[in-house]
Design a protein around this motif. Structure first.
Motif, short mmCIF file in Angstrom:
data_model
loop_
_atom_site.label_atom_id
_atom_site.label_comp_id
_atom_site.label_asym_id
_atom_site.label_seq_id
_atom_site.Cartn_x
_atom_site.Cartn_y
_atom_site.Cartn_z
N SER A 1 0.81 -1.22 0.00
CA SER A 1 0.00 0.00 0.00
C SER A 1 0.85 1.28 0.00
CB SER A 1 -0.92 0.02 1.23
OG SER A 1 -0.15 -0.05 2.43
N TYR B 1 0.44 6.66 -0.13
CA TYR B 1 -0.18 5.62 0.69
C TYR B 1 -1.60 5.39 0.19
CZ TYR B 1 -2.56 3.32 4.53
OH TYR B 1 -3.32 2.45 5.28
N ARG B 2 -1.94 4.13 -0.07
CA ARG B 2 -3.25 3.77 -0.58
C ARG B 2 -3.97 2.89 0.44
NH1 ARG B 2 -2.19 0.23 -4.01
NH2 ARG B 2 0.09 0.34 -3.94
N ALA B 3 -5.16 3.31 0.84
CA ALA B 3 -6.02 2.49 1.68
C ALA B 3 -7.13 1.95 0.79
CB ALA B 3 -6.58 3.31 2.83
N GLY B 4 -6.86 0.86 0.13
CA GLY B 4 -7.81 0.31 -0.84
C GLY B 4 -7.96 1.24 -2.03
N LEU C 1 -8.99 5.72 -0.75
CA LEU C 1 -8.22 6.79 -0.11
C LEU C 1 -6.77 6.74 -0.56
CD1 LEU C 1 -7.93 9.02 2.10
CD2 LEU C 1 -7.38 7.17 3.70
N ARG C 2 -6.24 7.91 -0.93
CA ARG C 2 -4.82 8.08 -1.23
C ARG C 2 -4.31 9.29 -0.45
NH1 ARG C 2 -3.14 5.56 -6.34
NH2 ARG C 2 -4.99 4.70 -7.37
#
Length: 275
Positions: free
Chosen positions: A162, A193-196, A199-200
């Motif tokens: 991620s 940073y990627r939360a699924g 969200l970036r």
């Protein structure tokens, strides 16, 4: 001459009383998505545009053509427009683009051609490298024109599933249109940073050789699969940005607005076509 005076005044207000470049930095803005994210796009793996990280093209799985328009602070003399395309293949990705900035008295034209490829370390980790050559031509009414070629380098490296690291250096060969007035040489290093898929979070440190280092940050939230909401901030100078993206399968539209404390608002828009 009034065009040059306007550029000088705006440049001083934007970056402060530092040495002037032999060319504006308006070809460093990328697209409306990048603008809405406070220009923190060095590690943005899905970005496109003439000034995207050259390595990002290696992440593409589909062809894309991007259009971008920007009018800084509502001044027609500071209009900027670009078109670019990326064509991925098994042996790497090729990108090309053209952009223009200015008006009748002062005009910059840029053409670029790039290549990017992913390299494997024998594990699941795969690094992307890219190189872009850019032809710069500047014409000033009553003085003629001059041209040169700059070389840009880019890198993308996944640190975790991620988390991505990006680096982008421009004009590493030190090109100059006029002796003693080099084109902007910049280095940016950033994290994504990627939360699924929803969200970036992006952070960049950006350094122009002639000016102090700046920190840039951006946030992208997708409450629905069709809509992306974005916000960003930069230092040196302090700017606040925001925008919206609309995703319709093969078509993506982006709008952004930037607020500068002294100079006011700058709107921009991009259109990406995928197939």
């Amino acid at each position: 001459m009034r065009h040059l005076l306007g550029l000088f005044i705006v440049g001083c207000l934007v970056v402060g009383p530092a040495p002037a470049h032999g060319q504006s930095t308006y070809d460093l803005f990328g697209g409306a998505r990048s603008s809405a994210l406070g220009y923190a796009a060095t590690a943005l793996t899905t970005t496109s545009g003439v000034h995207a990280n050259p390595a990002a093209a290696a992440r593409r799985t589909h062809r894309v053509v991007s259009f971008f328009a920007r009018e800084a602070f509502g001044l027609s003399a500071l209009r900027y427009g670009s078109v670019s395309g990326t064509w991925p293949a098994a042996w790497g990705s090729v990108s090309a683009g053209a952009s223009t900035f200015g008006g009748d008295g002062y005009r910059e034209i840029h053409y670029s051609l790039g290549y990017a490829r992913g390299l494997s370390f024998g594990t699941s980790r795969r690094m992307q490298l890219g190189v872009t050559g850019r032809y710069y031509h500047t014409r000033i009414e009553g003085y003629g024109g001059t041209a040169t070629v700059g070389l840009h380098l880019g890198l993308l490296l996944p640190l975790l599933s991620s988390l991505d690291l990006g680096a982008h250096a421009t004009n590493v060969n030190g090109p100059s249109l006029v002796e003693g007035e080099p084109l902007p040489q910049t280095l940016s290093v950033g994290l994504q940073y990627r939360a699924g898929d929803h969200l970036r979070v992006l952070v960049d440190v950006f350094k122009d050789r002639a000016f102090p280092a700046a920190v840039r940050g951006g946030l992208e939230v997708r409450p629905l699969s069709l809509i992306a909401l974005r916000a960003g901030v930069t230092t040196v100078p302090t700017r606040f940005t925001g925008g919206v993206g609309l995703h319709l399968d093969w078509l993506q539209a982006h709008v952004a607005a930037e607020q500068h404390a002294e100079l006011g608002w700058t709107p921009s828009a991009s259109l990406d076509v995928h197939w």
